[in-house]
Enzyme design. Structure first.
Site, PDB file in Angstrom:
ATOM      1  N   ASN A   1       0.838  -1.203   0.000  1.00  0.00           N
ATOM      2  CA  ASN A   1       0.000   0.000   0.000  1.00  0.00           C
ATOM      3  C   ASN A   1       0.872   1.251   0.000  1.00  0.00           C
ATOM      4  OD1 ASN A   1      -2.419  -1.412   0.114  1.00  0.00           O
ATOM      5  ND2 ASN A   1      -2.622  -1.229   2.336  1.00  0.00           N
TER       6      ASN A   1
ATOM      7  N   ARG B   1      -1.057  -5.723  14.682  1.00  0.00           N
ATOM      8  CA  ARG B   1      -2.159  -6.599  14.289  1.00  0.00           C
ATOM      9  C   ARG B   1      -2.310  -7.659  15.392  1.00  0.00           C
ATOM     10  NH1 ARG B   1      -2.641  -2.906  11.494  1.00  0.00           N
ATOM     11  NH2 ARG B   1      -2.719  -2.793   9.202  1.00  0.00           N
TER      12      ARG B   1
ATOM     13  N   ASP C   1      -1.444   3.388   6.207  1.00  0.00           N
ATOM     14  CA  ASP C   1      -0.426   3.188   5.166  1.00  0.00           C
ATOM     15  C   ASP C   1      -0.372   4.397   4.245  1.00  0.00           C
ATOM     16  OD1 ASP C   1      -0.184   0.598   6.241  1.00  0.00           O
ATOM     17  OD2 ASP C   1      -1.700  -0.170   4.867  1.00  0.00           O
TER      18      ASP C   1
ATOM     19  N   ASP D   1      -7.947  -0.749  -0.127  1.00  0.00           N
ATOM     20  CA  ASP D   1      -6.895  -0.110   0.667  1.00  0.00           C
ATOM     21  C   ASP D   1      -6.342   1.149   0.008  1.00  0.00           C
ATOM     22  OD1 ASP D   1      -7.231  -2.218   2.340  1.00  0.00           O
ATOM     23  OD2 ASP D   1      -5.204  -3.007   2.189  1.00  0.00           O
TER      24      ASP D   1
END
Length: 333
Positions: free
Chosen positions: A46, A176, A267, A303
């Protein structure tokens, strides 16, 4: 005000896993949708694709399965203008898969990436010739969670002394929780984040990792070594810490916008900030470019969304502070 620290001129290299992604339409449930949209999802790619959109020469290093999903990912990242010549295609391991489950205002993410091609990456990735000409290498906290060899890769990158590498290192904490055993992430990510030249972290993830009552200045106290530390406070502000002459921090409010899906906005912010840094912008305009780029991701289900045209970006960057802060909901393009 003195000029801020910035990497030397050259290309950017982003290192990390990208998966194929499946998602229903925003208004549909994963349980009842008849169709799922196929896209690509990976923090580092990304950033690479947004950097390419912003005119920064960039390569992406990773590994994919020698399968249909891997070829789809490779085609998509290449089509964005990113050099993918260093991506390895693994005949024995699959391309990772991500499934998005919209749940009201939030999106749950399910990973199917065990034993993926990218999970077999190791420190040898740093031997790629592209790094010798790079000004900056961008990695995230996703990679050390994938496997022991991926953690070794990340540690090798961040523990190499600056004098022994030609490039600076940018690190996005990108926590995450689903990828880490309980309690394991906090000390690892703090140590890695404190070793980078430029570090990005969301205030919410810093609070989740290192203390619920943390404020941006407290995060700086925990991570004193990055030349630039950027603490993103969701849709409100981003604060950069560093040597800015007569001050050591600068806060810029985010652009207000309707949010379709928040995945990918961090990102996008990192890419905008890094592009501003590499362009030679001052810290105010560098933070603004991060916000502008993040907004483009917030307005799409994938994204990566389209950036405003160059003229509009230039107008936004040139606004006086009070006009920037007073902008209404930002219509992206």
């Amino acid at each position: 005000m003195t000029d801020i620290w910035r990497p030397r001129e050259g290309t950017v290299v982003c290192i990390g896993e990208t998966m194929a992604a499946l998602a229903p339409a925003p208004s549909r449930s994963l349980e009842t949708a008849d169709d799922l949209r196929v896209s690509v999802a990976g923090a580092e790619s990304n950033v690479a694709m947004y950097l390419a959109d912003l005119g920064v020469p960039v390569s992406w290093l990773s590994a994919l399965g020698d399968d249909a999903l891997g070829r789809r990912v490779l085609t998509a990242v290449s089509a964005a203008g990113v050099d993918v010549g260093g991506v390895r295609q693994d005949p024995l391991r699959p391309t990772g898969l991500l499934v998005k489950e919209p749940t009201g205002s939030r999106t749950r993410v399910h990973y199917y990436r065990g034993n993926s091609a990218a999970s077999a990456m190791g420190p040898d990735v740093l031997d790629d010739a592209r790094l010798r000409a790079a000004s900056l290498v961008h990695i995230t906290g996703v990679t050390p969670a994938l496997s022991p060899s991926c953690r070794s890769l990340t540690v090798a990158a961040l523990t190499t002394p600056p004098g022994e590498r030609p490039y600076a290192i940018s690190f996005d904490v990108n926590h995450r929780p689903a990828l880490w055993p309980p309690g394991a992430a906090a000390p690892v990510l703090r140590d890695l984040a404190d070793r980078a030249d430029t570090t990005f972290v969301g205030l919410d993830e810093a609070q989740e990792l290192w203390g619920a009552d943390l404020e941006p200045a407290d995060v700086r106290a925990l991570l004193p070594h990055p030349r630039l530390l950027v603490v993103k406070d969701g849709s409100r502000t981003a604060t950069a810490f560093g040597d800015f002459g007569d001050e050591d921090s600068r806060t810029v409010p985010a652009l207000r916008t309707d949010v379709v899906e928040p995945v990918g906005a961090g990102d996008a912010f990192a890419a905008g900030f890094l592009a501003g840094l590499l362009r030679g912008e001052d810290i105010e305009r560098t933070l603004r470019l991060g916000h502008i780029t993040a907004t483009s991701a917030l307005k799409v289900t994938g994204d990566r969304g389209p950036l405003p045209d160059d003229a509009r970006v230039a107008r936004l960057l040139d606004l006086p502070k009070h006009e920037w802060a007073a902008l209404p909901g930002e219509p992206m393009p």
